[in-house]
Write a protein that holds these residues in place. Structure first.
Motif, PDB file in Angstrom:
ATOM      1  N   VAL A 140      -4.371 -12.226  -4.567  1.00 23.92           N
ATOM      2  CA  VAL A 140      -5.723 -11.873  -4.143  1.00 23.92           C
ATOM      3  C   VAL A 140      -5.821 -10.356  -4.223  1.00 23.92           C
ATOM      4  O   VAL A 140      -4.974  -9.640  -3.691  1.00 23.92           O
ATOM      5  CB  VAL A 140      -6.028 -12.354  -2.705  1.00 23.92           C
ATOM      6  N   LEU A 141      -6.841  -9.865  -4.952  1.00 24.19           N
ATOM      7  CA  LEU A 141      -7.069  -8.433  -5.105  1.00 24.19           C
ATOM      8  C   LEU A 141      -8.504  -8.113  -4.708  1.00 24.19           C
ATOM      9  O   LEU A 141      -9.398  -8.951  -4.862  1.00 24.19           O
ATOM     10  CB  LEU A 141      -6.878  -7.976  -6.557  1.00 24.19           C
ATOM     11  N   THR A 142      -8.730  -6.895  -4.235  1.00 28.52           N
ATOM     12  CA  THR A 142     -10.107  -6.445  -4.087  1.00 28.52           C
ATOM     13  C   THR A 142     -10.698  -6.304  -5.478  1.00 28.52           C
ATOM     14  O   THR A 142      -9.970  -6.156  -6.474  1.00 28.52           O
ATOM     15  CB  THR A 142     -10.185  -5.087  -3.363  1.00 28.52           C
ATOM     16  N   SER A 143     -12.012  -6.327  -5.567  1.00 32.26           N
ATOM     17  CA  SER A 143     -12.652  -6.165  -6.877  1.00 32.26           C
ATOM     18  C   SER A 143     -12.283  -4.823  -7.504  1.00 32.26           C
ATOM     19  O   SER A 143     -12.031  -4.733  -8.708  1.00 32.26           O
ATOM     20  CB  SER A 143     -14.170  -6.308  -6.751  1.00 32.26           C
ATOM     21  N   GLY A 144     -12.205  -3.774  -6.697  1.00 33.05           N
ATOM     22  CA  GLY A 144     -11.833  -2.461  -7.233  1.00 33.05           C
ATOM     23  C   GLY A 144     -10.435  -2.451  -7.808  1.00 33.05           C
ATOM     24  O   GLY A 144     -10.189  -1.892  -8.888  1.00 33.05           O
ATOM     25  N   ASP A 145      -9.486  -3.095  -7.103  1.00 29.14           N
ATOM     26  CA  ASP A 145      -8.107  -3.131  -7.591  1.00 29.14           C
ATOM     27  C   ASP A 145      -7.959  -4.030  -8.814  1.00 29.14           C
ATOM     28  O   ASP A 145      -7.191  -3.721  -9.730  1.00 29.14           O
ATOM     29  CB  ASP A 145      -7.156  -3.571  -6.483  1.00 29.14           C
TER      30      ASP A 145
END
Length: 195
Positions: A140-145
């Motif tokens: 799971v990643l943030t959209s920015g990452d």
């Protein structure tokens, strides 16, 4: 390992610039030039194009896979997890798998045409992407990452193409920051190639 968290706007800008740079680099490349070696050991430029194309197609699914947080990896630790997952892979089998994927395209121009089409689709999907969390490759990643990790992927492969193409500064900066945040043996590309 220090965290590297990239906000949505920065990741988006770097990613969009990186996609455009890769597409522009190969758009008018003559087919014979695609059979020339890349800087990626054992790969032609055609292999690099086919690899990026497969990645962008996979990314389209990741952009659509919104999920709840928290993030399990950031823009740097994603690469450490990626390197660890692939550490036992036989490099010859990896090269052969890539060769088979490349050979699935009738000719280099067909792969480039498909890459340009998918570039348009990932640019459209990313442009409409809200800030949030995404499931991708078991993480799971943030959209920015997520976008930042792909900006790095794109700029590395732009350099691999060994063409007279200047990497977008925002994506190149993220690649350098990512390499600096990782232990040297966890960087799955040659950080020295990025200058």
């Amino acid at each position: 390992m220090p965290p590297l968290t990239v906000d949505h706007a920065e990741g988006l800008a770097a990613f969009r610039a990186s996609v455009a740079a890769v597409a522009d680099a190969v758009r008018d490349l003559p087919e014979p030039a695609l059979f020339e070696p890349s800087r990626c050991a054992g790969w032609t430029r055609f292999d690099v194009v086919a690899h990026v194309l497969a990645g962008w197609e996979e990314l389209l699914g990741g952009l659509a896979r919104r999920t709840a947080g928290p993030a399990t990896v950031d823009a740097a630790s994603y690469w450490a997890a990626y390197a660890e997952a692939g550490s036992g892979d036989d490099p010859v089998l990896v090269l052969m798998d890539q060769r088979r994927w490349t050979d699935a395209h009738r000719r280099p121009a067909a792969a480039v045409a498909r890459l340009l089409d998918v570039a348009d689709r990932v640019l459209a999907a990313s442009g409409a992407l809200p800030d949030g969390h995404h499931g991708f490759q078991g993480h799971v990643l943030t959209s920015g990452d997520l976008l930042a990790s792909w900006a790095v992927e794109d700029v590395v492969h732009l350099v691999d193409l060994d063409l007279d193409a200047t990497p977008p500064p925002a994506a190149l900066d993220l690649a350098r920051r990512t390499a600096e945040a990782l232990p040297r043996d966890a960087v799955p590309w040659d950080p020295d190639a990025l200058g």
